[in-house]
Write a protein that holds these residues in place. Structure first.
Motif, short mmCIF file in Angstrom:
data_model
loop_
_atom_site.label_atom_id
_atom_site.label_comp_id
_atom_site.label_asym_id
_atom_site.label_seq_id
_atom_site.Cartn_x
_atom_site.Cartn_y
_atom_site.Cartn_z
N ASP A 69 -6.25 -16.72 -3.53
CA ASP A 69 -6.32 -15.85 -4.46
C ASP A 69 -7.14 -14.76 -4.26
O ASP A 69 -7.99 -14.28 -5.38
CB ASP A 69 -6.59 -16.40 -5.94
CG ASP A 69 -6.16 -15.60 -6.94
OD1 ASP A 69 -5.46 -14.70 -6.73
OD2 ASP A 69 -6.79 -15.79 -8.20
N GLU A 70 -7.36 -14.22 -3.02
CA GLU A 70 -8.25 -12.94 -2.64
C GLU A 70 -7.57 -11.71 -2.32
O GLU A 70 -6.32 -11.90 -1.40
CB GLU A 70 -9.26 -13.32 -1.50
CG GLU A 70 -10.12 -14.54 -2.06
CD GLU A 70 -10.78 -15.25 -0.86
OE1 GLU A 70 -11.67 -16.06 -0.96
OE2 GLU A 70 -10.54 -14.78 0.51
N THR A 71 -8.09 -10.63 -2.56
CA THR A 71 -7.53 -9.35 -2.26
C THR A 71 -8.44 -8.59 -1.44
O THR A 71 -9.68 -8.47 -1.81
CB THR A 71 -6.82 -8.55 -3.58
OG1 THR A 71 -5.96 -9.45 -4.36
CG2 THR A 71 -6.26 -7.18 -3.16
N TYR A 72 -8.05 -8.06 -0.18
CA TYR A 72 -8.77 -7.39 0.47
C TYR A 72 -8.49 -5.79 0.65
O TYR A 72 -6.97 -5.67 1.00
CB TYR A 72 -9.02 -7.82 2.01
CG TYR A 72 -9.69 -8.94 2.11
CD1 TYR A 72 -10.85 -9.26 2.63
CD2 TYR A 72 -8.86 -10.30 1.86
CE1 TYR A 72 -11.39 -10.85 2.58
CE2 TYR A 72 -9.37 -11.52 1.83
CZ TYR A 72 -10.51 -11.61 2.07
OH TYR A 72 -11.12 -13.01 2.29
N GLY A 96 0.88 -1.30 -0.07
CA GLY A 96 -0.12 -0.11 0.10
C GLY A 96 0.86 1.28 0.08
O GLY A 96 2.22 1.18 0.13
N SER A 97 0.35 2.34 -0.11
CA SER A 97 0.92 3.62 -0.01
C SER A 97 -0.10 4.80 0.37
O SER A 97 -1.27 4.55 0.19
CB SER A 97 1.48 3.97 -1.66
OG SER A 97 0.48 4.00 -2.34
N ALA A 116 -4.71 0.24 1.40
CA ALA A 116 -3.77 -1.20 1.42
C ALA A 116 -4.43 -2.36 0.89
O ALA A 116 -5.85 -2.36 0.99
CB ALA A 116 -3.18 -1.35 2.95
N ARG A 117 -3.57 -3.17 0.20
CA ARG A 117 -4.14 -4.26 -0.38
C ARG A 117 -3.71 -5.61 0.58
O ARG A 117 -2.45 -5.58 0.53
CB ARG A 117 -3.90 -4.37 -1.68
CG ARG A 117 -4.47 -3.26 -2.75
CD ARG A 117 -4.17 -3.15 -4.15
NE ARG A 117 -4.66 -2.21 -4.68
CZ ARG A 117 -5.85 -2.14 -5.54
NH1 ARG A 117 -6.44 -3.49 -5.71
NH2 ARG A 117 -6.15 -1.15 -5.98
N VAL A 118 -4.76 -6.36 0.98
CA VAL A 118 -4.17 -7.67 1.76
C VAL A 118 -4.36 -8.82 0.86
O VAL A 118 -5.55 -8.95 0.45
CB VAL A 118 -4.88 -7.64 3.12
CG1 VAL A 118 -4.41 -9.02 3.79
CG2 VAL A 118 -4.81 -6.74 3.93
N HIS A 119 -3.34 -9.34 0.48
CA HIS A 119 -3.47 -10.44 -0.42
C HIS A 119 -3.48 -11.95 0.26
O HIS A 119 -2.65 -12.03 1.05
CB HIS A 119 -2.48 -10.75 -1.44
CG HIS A 119 -2.32 -9.25 -2.35
ND1 HIS A 119 -3.15 -9.10 -3.38
CD2 HIS A 119 -1.58 -8.47 -2.09
CE1 HIS A 119 -2.88 -7.96 -4.01
NE2 HIS A 119 -1.84 -7.45 -3.44
N LEU A 120 -4.57 -12.71 0.29
CA LEU A 120 -4.51 -13.99 0.71
C LEU A 120 -3.96 -15.08 0.02
O LEU A 120 -4.95 -15.25 -1.26
CB LEU A 120 -5.88 -14.41 1.58
CG LEU A 120 -6.43 -13.62 2.81
CD1 LEU A 120 -7.71 -14.13 3.32
CD2 LEU A 120 -5.26 -13.63 3.72
N HIS A 179 -13.27 1.34 5.16
CA HIS A 179 -13.83 0.46 4.54
C HIS A 179 -12.71 -0.94 4.29
O HIS A 179 -11.47 -0.67 4.19
CB HIS A 179 -14.03 0.94 2.95
CG HIS A 179 -15.14 2.05 2.81
ND1 HIS A 179 -16.24 1.85 2.77
CD2 HIS A 179 -14.80 3.19 2.78
CE1 HIS A 179 -16.94 3.03 2.83
NE2 HIS A 179 -15.93 4.05 2.94
N ILE A 180 -13.54 -2.00 4.53
CA ILE A 180 -12.59 -3.33 4.26
C ILE A 180 -13.57 -4.14 3.22
O ILE A 180 -14.77 -4.35 3.38
CB ILE A 180 -12.50 -3.99 5.45
CG1 ILE A 180 -11.57 -3.24 6.47
CG2 ILE A 180 -11.85 -5.40 5.26
CD1 ILE A 180 -12.45 -2.77 7.71
N MET A 181 -13.02 -4.55 2.05
CA MET A 181 -13.81 -4.98 1.13
C MET A 181 -12.86 -6.05 0.28
O MET A 181 -11.98 -5.95 0.10
CB MET A 181 -14.37 -3.96 0.10
CG MET A 181 -13.24 -3.10 -0.63
SD MET A 181 -14.32 -1.71 -1.54
CE MET A 181 -15.06 -0.96 -0.45
N CYS A 182 -13.81 -7.13 -0.24
CA CYS A 182 -13.24 -8.28 -0.87
C CYS A 182 -14.05 -8.37 -2.36
O CYS A 182 -15.16 -8.81 -2.18
CB CYS A 182 -12.95 -9.60 -0.27
SG CYS A 182 -12.36 -10.95 -1.06
#
Length: 475
Positions: A146-149, A117-118, A138-142, A175-178
């Motif tokens: 193969d999911e990005t939050y 993230g930035s 920020a992007r959380v990759h599981l 916001h937290i979204m997938c």
């Protein structure tokens, strides 16, 4: 003007850089490792939400602001997971100074997650308060799923700058979204109103939705307990408890100063931090001026646009509608799942990569398995004054507390009145005895005067002890 351009006095500074401060969100990144074994996408979403909220309770004692990073400043650290001995690596760089943008990258591919993230830091001043706003996501990759939050950040609201007590709260909606699963959450951080009760301090509320349907609600305190209530069943469970989280916090490791590069945060601001910790504000101001003047001199001497060393601008990153994306990505980003032939993940000169399986006894393999000698566990930051979760203050408990205080004060008042009457009766008896004492004794006046002085001295000591005891009990 934007407060990021204001030279702040050193007494309000927290002795570390903003790049270091951003790492506070990852002391509980091991929570994300639990998502590997969760087949239900809703449970995985709750896992990500729990991790997100776990990174907010850390803050310095009092109202403090970290250093504004200079252009090209970098920071790195890692945490060791106690359960499986894997490591979560963090690298960050100040990729822009005007406007101030910080880019970061977090990786533990062995445990199945990568975060990138930035954020652009800006401020608003309202006369008696100010807000520090972080624009970006920020992007959380599981990796296994193969999911990005995608997550956004709350703003820090500081009150009491001109009058009143200095205090800091978190505010705004995050916001937290997938996109892959359709789950999303909107959480509001509530600011305490002017006449609000203690129940409003650090309170949050929000909803988890699947598409347009509300699945659950979230209520609690970001520095205490947070509960989640299922809409269909009405069942309420605890999502996280900060008092318990503090006991589960991973240990953070920093590079030793003599191994750090020139523009690493801890080395760059070392003399300023030492002066602040020694309460030498004059030396801190002088050293801070040296760092800032060097930054301005470098900016004046640039003949071409600044090119960050470890991050680049990715114009293809498009956030969901309504969100802001700064668009900086790590040069060595790797969001592929962990492979069977990968031995371990490591960081070398801000480059995070993995070691592939090698022949047994290989010197390269042996060196990679050795514990790093240039890293050591450190505690460079502090928590809030609130050591435990704050219980809710209700009207009933407030009345009980006031009644208890009133009863104690009445008991102490009665005791003082009784003691006062006793002292007065003793003084009256003393005066009568002096009145009937024979006057023909040559040394009697001197003895009487000495007794009066001694009695007054003893009485003063007794009253002072009573007052000290009374106010100590009240506190």
């Amino acid at each position: 003007m934007d407060l990021s351009k204001v030279v702040l006095p050193t007494f309000i500074l927290e002795p570390r850089s903003f790049l270091d401060k951003l790492s506070d969100n990852y002391y509980h990144a091991d929570i994300l490792a639990q998502a590997r074994s969760l087949d239900d996408p809703y449970l995985r979403f709750k896992c990500v939400l729990r991790w997100y909220l776990s990174g907010l309770y850390r803050k310095p004692k009092g109202l403090k602001k970290p250093y504004n990073p200079v252009l090209g400043e970098v920071f790195r650290c890692y945490w060791k997971n106690r359960d499986d001995d894997t490591r979560t690596y963090y690298v960050a760089e100040q990729v822009s100074h005007h406007p101030p943008v910080s880019a970061f990258y977090v990786s533990n591919r062995q445990d199945g997650y990568v975060i990138e993230g930035s954020l652009l830091a800006r401020s608003k001043f309202y006369g008696t308060s100010t807000s520090a706003i972080l624009e970006g996501c920020a992007r959380v990759h599981l990796l296994q799923w193969d999911e990005t939050y995608i997550t956004t950040a709350p703003y820090a609201h500081c009150k009491g700058i001109v009058i009143g007590t200095l205090s800091m709260e978190l505010g705004g909606k995050v916001h937290i979204m997938c996109i892959e699963t359709g789950y999303q959450a909107e959480v509001e951080f509530k600011l305490r109103s002017f006449l609000g009760s203690a129940d409003q301090t650090n309170a949050i509320s929000g909803r988890i939705k699947k598409g347009k349907e509300t699945v659950a609600s979230v209520e609690g305190y970001w520095d205490g307990k947070i509960d989640i209530k299922d809409k269909k069943t009405g069942e309420e469970t605890n999502l996280l408890d900060v008092a318990i989280l503090k006991e589960q916090r991973m240990t953070r490791y920093l590079m030793r100063l003599d191994y750090q590069q020139e523009y690493e945060s801890q080395r760059l601001w070392m003399k300023v931090s030492e002066a602040i910790q020694n309460n030498d504000q004059v030396a801190a101001t002088e050293e801070k001026t040296i760092v800032e003047e060097a930054q301005r001199s470098r900016a004046r001497n640039l003949v071409a646009p600044w090119v960050p060393r470890f991050f680049h601008k990715d114009f293809h990153l498009q956030p969901p509608e309504g969100l802001v994306e700064q668009g900086w990505r790590y040069n060595h980003v790797n969001t592929s799942p962990w492979q069977p032939d990968e031995e371990l993940e490591y960081e070398d000169s801000f480059v995070i990569s993995s070691l592939r399986a090698l022949a047994a006894g290989s010197p390269v393999e042996s060196r990679a398995r050795d514990p790093p000698r240039d890293l050591a566990p450190v505690l460079t930051d502090s928590d809030s004054r609130d050591e435990h979760a704050r219980p809710k203050t209700t009207t009933r408990t407030l009345k009980q507390t006031l009644y208890s205080i009133d009863t104690t004060l009445r008991d102490h008042t009665n005791a003082i009145e009784k003691l006062t009457r006793t002292v007065e009766s003793l003084s009256e008896g003393h005066r009568q005895a002096v009145a009937y004492r024979p006057q023909n004794v040559g040394r009697m006046p001197t003895t009487t005067h000495s007794w009066d002085l001694f009695g007054g001295f003893v009485l003063a000591i007794v009253l002072q002890a009573i007052l000290n005891w009374l106010f100590y009990q009240k506190d």
